[in-house]
Write an enzyme that holds these catalytic residues in place. Sequence first.
Site, PDB file in Angstrom:
ATOM      1  N   HIS A 122       0.882  -1.113   0.083  1.00  0.00           N
ATOM      2  CA  HIS A 122       0.029   0.071   0.098  1.00  0.00           C
ATOM      3  C   HIS A 122       0.901   1.366   0.166  1.00  0.00           C
ATOM      4  CE1 HIS A 122      -3.927  -1.990   1.607  1.00  0.00           C
ATOM      5  NE2 HIS A 122      -3.674  -2.462   0.428  1.00  0.00           N
ATOM      6  N   CYS A 155       6.504  19.393 -13.919  1.00  0.00           N
ATOM      7  CA  CYS A 155       5.285  19.612 -14.820  1.00  0.00           C
ATOM      8  C   CYS A 155       4.193  20.424 -14.148  1.00  0.00           C
ATOM      9  CB  CYS A 155       4.762  18.275 -14.915  1.00  0.00           C
ATOM     10  SG  CYS A 155       3.892  17.681 -13.702  1.00  0.00           S
ATOM     11  N   THR A 193      -4.426  -7.397  10.658  1.00  0.00           N
ATOM     12  CA  THR A 193      -5.378  -6.691   9.687  1.00  0.00           C
ATOM     13  C   THR A 193      -6.968  -7.255   9.775  1.00  0.00           C
ATOM     14  OG1 THR A 193      -5.854  -6.566   7.285  1.00  0.00           O
ATOM     15  CG2 THR A 193      -4.775  -8.834   7.993  1.00  0.00           C
ATOM     16  N   SER A 194      -7.606  -6.316   9.698  1.00  0.00           N
ATOM     17  CA  SER A 194      -9.082  -6.607   9.586  1.00  0.00           C
ATOM     18  C   SER A 194      -9.722  -7.376   8.492  1.00  0.00           C
ATOM     19  CB  SER A 194     -10.023  -5.151   9.569  1.00  0.00           C
ATOM     20  OG  SER A 194      -9.656  -4.581   8.632  1.00  0.00           O
ATOM     21  N   PRO A 219      -6.276  -9.336  18.255  1.00  0.00           N
ATOM     22  CA  PRO A 219      -7.189  -9.604  19.153  1.00  0.00           C
ATOM     23  C   PRO A 219      -8.509  -9.779  18.935  1.00  0.00           C
ATOM     24  CG  PRO A 219      -6.213  -7.466  19.026  1.00  0.00           C
ATOM     25  CD  PRO A 219      -5.837  -8.234  17.924  1.00  0.00           C
TER      26      PRO A 219
HETATM   27  P1  OAD Z   1      -7.693  -1.760  10.290  1.00  0.00           P
HETATM   28  O1  OAD Z   1      -7.663  -0.674  10.955  1.00  0.00           O
HETATM   29  O2  OAD Z   1      -8.800  -2.242   9.158  1.00  0.00           O
HETATM   30  O3  OAD Z   1      -7.493  -3.344  11.173  1.00  0.00           O
HETATM   31  C1  OAD Z   1      -6.579  -3.164  12.210  1.00  0.00           C
HETATM   32  C2  OAD Z   1      -6.636  -4.709  12.745  1.00  0.00           C
HETATM   33  O4  OAD Z   1      -5.547  -4.735  13.638  1.00  0.00           O
HETATM   34  C3  OAD Z   1      -7.854  -4.997  13.407  1.00  0.00           C
HETATM   35  O5  OAD Z   1      -8.247  -6.341  13.148  1.00  0.00           O
HETATM   36  C4  OAD Z   1      -7.666  -5.121  14.917  1.00  0.00           C
HETATM   37  O6  OAD Z   1      -8.405  -5.843  15.626  1.00  0.00           O
HETATM   38  C5  OAD Z   1      -6.175  -5.402  14.903  1.00  0.00           C
HETATM   39  N1  OAD Z   1      -5.248  -5.012  15.889  1.00  0.00           N
HETATM   40  C6  OAD Z   1      -5.500  -3.684  16.980  1.00  0.00           C
HETATM   41  N2  OAD Z   1      -4.430  -4.034  17.815  1.00  0.00           N
HETATM   42  C7  OAD Z   1      -3.603  -4.840  17.425  1.00  0.00           C
HETATM   43  C8  OAD Z   1      -2.526  -5.419  18.161  1.00  0.00           C
HETATM   44  N3  OAD Z   1      -1.962  -4.608  19.249  1.00  0.00           N
HETATM   45  N4  OAD Z   1      -1.990  -6.698  17.716  1.00  0.00           N
HETATM   46  C9  OAD Z   1      -2.679  -7.205  16.712  1.00  0.00           C
HETATM   47  N5  OAD Z   1      -3.678  -6.849  15.847  1.00  0.00           N
HETATM   48  C10 OAD Z   1      -4.248  -5.757  16.509  1.00  0.00           C
HETATM   49  O7  OAD Z   1      -6.020  -1.873   9.367  1.00  0.00           O
HETATM   50  P2  OAD Z   1      -5.803  -2.828   8.056  1.00  0.00           P
HETATM   51  O8  OAD Z   1      -6.281  -4.192   8.075  1.00  0.00           O
HETATM   52  O9  OAD Z   1      -4.124  -2.811   7.839  1.00  0.00           O
HETATM   53  O10 OAD Z   1      -5.250   1.313   3.273  1.00  0.00           O
HETATM   54  O11 OAD Z   1      -6.001  -1.881   7.034  1.00  0.00           O
HETATM   55  C11 OAD Z   1      -6.174  -2.315   5.683  1.00  0.00           C
HETATM   56  C12 OAD Z   1      -6.060  -0.970   4.843  1.00  0.00           C
HETATM   57  O12 OAD Z   1      -7.017  -0.083   4.901  1.00  0.00           O
HETATM   58  C13 OAD Z   1      -4.730  -0.244   5.024  1.00  0.00           C
HETATM   59  O13 OAD Z   1      -3.475  -0.532   4.634  1.00  0.00           O
HETATM   60  C14 OAD Z   1      -5.249   1.121   4.504  1.00  0.00           C
HETATM   61  C15 OAD Z   1      -6.488   1.159   5.097  1.00  0.00           C
HETATM   62  O14 OAD Z   1      -7.397   2.169   4.267  1.00  0.00           O
HETATM   63  C16 OAD Z   1      -4.128   2.294   2.746  1.00  0.00           C
HETATM   64  O15 OAD Z   1      -3.831   2.992   3.218  1.00  0.00           O
HETATM   65  C17 OAD Z   1      -4.026   2.061   1.338  1.00  0.00           C
END
Ligand code: OAD
Length: 252
Positions: A122, A155, A193-194, A219
């Site tokens: 990303h 540009c 990741t969610s 979690p």
């Molecule tokens: P999210 O904010 O969607 O999800 C974060 C995840 O981390 C959730 O499932 C939480 O339960 C989990 N979490 C929270 N604390 C944690 C911990 N201490 N240890 C392990 N897990 C924990 O973030 P992403 O899945 O990364 O896109 O989101 C995906 C994409 O959506 C991102 O890359 C971003 C966003 O729009 C771009 O920037 C292009």
Amino acid sequence: MADVPLLTQASVALAQAKRIVCLTGAGISAESGVATFRAAQSGLWARFDPQRLASQAGFAADPGLVWRWYMARLASVEAAVPNPGHLALVALERVAPAFTLVTQNVDDLHERAGSRQLWHVHGQISQFHCNRCHAPHALQPDERTHAEPPICRSCGGHIRPGVVWFGEGLPSVALDAAWRAAEACEVMLVVGTSGVVYPVAELPQVAQAAGAVVIDVNPQHNPIAARADFFLQGAAEVVLPQVIEQMRAQGQ
Ligand code: OAD
């Protein structure tokens, strides 16, 4: 704390695997103080409108707003330090015969922890290019406090951060590498990741379809956990060091 027998079984799978892929999301950096996106109160997308801040339409409507928001995020990422979850993945990379880290995170905490084989699917918040001609841009110290984005010398277009916005394609070299690694791995370790943002959310299914064991560390229950062979429920900074400890206890 994650269920101990499950943690032991998952550690055995990792210890026996020749090719491991780890897919990380915002959760691994949460303990370092970098906000996740979808947490109910504290998530970035709960507090800010992604269409205004992370899309071409939003940038066209108010480039200054977008620039100032990313400069503030960049400062918070730079102030953060890697946590025990990042460090455990460095330890895993050192013992695994082949290890590929695929991150959705735009921060550089994996690199600063010491991870080597790493793909940012990303983009990266510390890299910049022209939104029109795509020429790379080296951020100047004074540009951090500008109210408007810098102007491209080639540009005249606006300079933007190198993160993927909604509606944009992913960097193809990184995405291809992630796909190939997922198809070839024996274990995919998914962390923080969610699992709702595609195409990256598909990677665990790609690995599983090719015969890999999928381990999810989070979690919260989520769509990847629902399909995973092992769901280690807990925070990355707690569970990942426990996994490394188990692997060491098994003689790795
Ligand atoms: P999210 O904010 O969607 O999800 C974060 C995840 O981390 C959730 O499932 C939480 O339960 C989990 N979490 C929270 N604390 C944690 C911990 N201490 N240890 C392990 N897990 C924990 O973030 P992403 O899945 O990364 O896109 O989101 C995906 C994409 O959506 C991102 O890359 C971003 C966003 O729009 C771009 O920037 C292009």
